[in-house]
Design a protein around this motif. Structure first.
Motif, PDB file in Angstrom:
ATOM      1  N   THR A   4     -26.012   9.115  49.756  1.00 14.11           N
ATOM      2  CA  THR A   4     -27.257   8.484  48.690  1.00 14.11           C
ATOM      3  C   THR A   4     -27.994   7.585  49.030  1.00 14.11           C
ATOM      4  O   THR A   4     -28.329   7.537  51.064  1.00 14.11           O
ATOM      5  N   LEU A   5     -29.007   8.085  48.090  1.00 18.99           N
ATOM      6  CA  LEU A   5     -30.106   7.101  48.963  1.00 18.99           C
ATOM      7  C   LEU A   5     -30.573   5.452  49.813  1.00 18.99           C
ATOM      8  O   LEU A   5     -30.707   5.482  50.021  1.00 18.99           O
ATOM      9  N   LYS A   6     -29.197   5.332  48.671  1.00 20.82           N
ATOM     10  CA  LYS A   6     -29.006   3.748  49.782  1.00 20.82           C
ATOM     11  C   LYS A   6     -27.867   3.530  50.846  1.00 20.82           C
ATOM     12  O   LYS A   6     -28.245   2.728  51.633  1.00 20.82           O
ATOM     13  N   VAL A  42     -37.534   6.433  53.842  1.00 22.75           N
ATOM     14  CA  VAL A  42     -37.069   5.283  53.160  1.00 22.75           C
ATOM     15  C   VAL A  42     -38.084   4.401  54.328  1.00 22.75           C
ATOM     16  O   VAL A  42     -37.929   4.744  55.426  1.00 22.75           O
ATOM     17  N   VAL A  54     -39.338   3.316  48.747  1.00 25.10           N
ATOM     18  CA  VAL A  54     -39.209   4.931  49.497  1.00 25.10           C
ATOM     19  C   VAL A  54     -40.156   5.271  49.499  1.00 25.10           C
ATOM     20  O   VAL A  54     -41.376   4.680  48.864  1.00 25.10           O
ATOM     21  N   LEU A  63     -36.474   0.982  44.656  1.00 21.38           N
ATOM     22  CA  LEU A  63     -36.231   1.532  43.614  1.00 21.38           C
ATOM     23  C   LEU A  63     -34.907   0.071  43.916  1.00 21.38           C
ATOM     24  O   LEU A  63     -35.102  -0.307  45.129  1.00 21.38           O
ATOM     25  N   LYS A  65     -30.944  -0.986  44.438  1.00 21.17           N
ATOM     26  CA  LYS A  65     -29.858  -0.856  45.179  1.00 21.17           C
ATOM     27  C   LYS A  65     -28.523   0.003  44.399  1.00 21.17           C
ATOM     28  O   LYS A  65     -28.480   1.468  44.653  1.00 21.17           O
ATOM     29  N   ALA A  68     -30.418   3.796  43.560  1.00 20.09           N
ATOM     30  CA  ALA A  68     -30.247   4.013  44.353  1.00 20.09           C
ATOM     31  C   ALA A  68     -29.426   4.936  44.736  1.00 20.09           C
ATOM     32  O   ALA A  68     -29.062   6.238  45.522  1.00 20.09           O
TER      33      ALA A  68
END
Length: 74
Positions: A4-6, A42, A54, A63, A65, A68
């Motif tokens: 994930t983006l996190k 990121v 980002v 964003l 967490k 994200a």
């Protein structure tokens, strides 16, 4: 387990695969330009980890967490 983006660190990039969240949060993320196939990078993470900044579609976006973690990447 999908990435994930996190999970990304500053300087790392990914391509949005899908948005795992349904409902108003998903619509809000899509309205901000986070759609499947878009490249994201990121830029930086706040000292306590929240928010995450980002770069996508030529602009910077911050964003939380929890937002994200619903953005799945290829």
């Amino acid at each position: 387990m999908s990435k994930t983006l996190k999970d990304l660190k500053p300087g790392q990039k990914g391509v949005v695969l899908n948005l795992g969240k349904k409902g108003p949060v998903r619509k809000r993320l899509m309205d901000m330009g986070i759609t499947p196939g878009v490249d994201v990078e990121v830029v930086k993470v706040a000292p306590l980890g929240d928010p995450i900044e980002v770069n996508l579609r030529g602009y910077e976006l911050s964003l939380r967490k929890d937002e994200a973690e619903h953005i799945n990447l290829k």
